[in-house]
Design a protein around this motif. Structure first.
Motif, short mmCIF file in Angstrom:
data_model
loop_
_atom_site.label_atom_id
_atom_site.label_comp_id
_atom_site.label_asym_id
_atom_site.label_seq_id
_atom_site.Cartn_x
_atom_site.Cartn_y
_atom_site.Cartn_z
N SER A 4 0.84 -1.13 0.03
CA SER A 4 0.00 -0.03 -0.11
C SER A 4 0.84 1.27 0.09
CB SER A 4 -0.98 0.11 1.15
OG SER A 4 -0.15 0.16 2.39
N SER A 38 -3.45 0.53 -3.95
CA SER A 38 -2.63 0.91 -2.97
C SER A 38 -3.09 2.07 -2.05
CB SER A 38 -1.16 1.23 -3.69
OG SER A 38 -1.60 2.49 -4.67
N ASP A 40 -6.05 2.23 -0.79
CA ASP A 40 -7.08 1.74 0.28
C ASP A 40 -8.51 2.16 -0.13
OD1 ASP A 40 -7.99 0.49 2.30
OD2 ASP A 40 -7.24 1.80 3.92
N GLY A 91 -6.57 -8.38 2.12
CA GLY A 91 -5.80 -7.36 2.40
C GLY A 91 -5.00 -7.73 3.75
N LEU A 101 -3.86 -0.11 5.67
CA LEU A 101 -3.69 -1.27 4.84
C LEU A 101 -2.30 -1.30 4.62
CD1 LEU A 101 -4.69 -3.41 2.86
CD2 LEU A 101 -4.78 -1.36 1.09
#
Length: 131
Positions: A4, A38, A40, A91, A101
């Motif tokens: 992330s 990435s 979230d 995730g 994340l």
């Protein structure tokens, strides 16, 4: 698995700017019906007895020439008391609710979870690598 933006920033700041990182005390596996990205922005499952589950990883192994960690034990989610939809992504997060994340990936074979179903991942099914 992809990192992330949160994790990428923390790693860059730690190693290239000498800023300390506080490691999470626990990591949790979250399930999504869309790509978390990435940033979230994915749609995480809600309702129907869904809850993120704790996850612990193995020590890094480079047996394949790439450093890899995987889930150290089987992970079982609560039995769905309502339809959850089709799980397409998962995730790794740093809190049971909310939080950040860290990494995410597509589920190899998306799975429809309906009332009465149980989502689970066998030991070593989820891997994270740094190349």
């Amino acid at each position: 698995m992809s990192a992330s933006l949160h994790l990428s920033r923390q790693v860059l700041n730690h190693f290239l700017r000498n800023q300390q990182i506080t490691a999470p005390t626990q990591l949790f596996l979250a399930l999504y019906t869309s790509n978390p990205t990435s940033e979230d922005t994915g749609v995480e499952i809600t309702g129907g007895s869904y809850a993120r589950m704790p996850i612990t990883f193995t020590a890094p192994s480079a047996d394949t020439g790439i450093n890899v960690v995987s889930n150290a034990a089987e992970i079982r989610f609560p039995v769905a008391t309502d339809d959850w939809g089709t799980i397409s992504h998962f995730g790794v997060r740093d809190a049971a609710t909310g939080g950040n994340l860290f990494a995410f990936a597509a589920v190899p074979i998306p799975k429809l979870i309906e009332e009465g179903d149980e989502a689970k991942f066998i030991q070593n099914a989820l891997t994270i690598s740094l190349e």
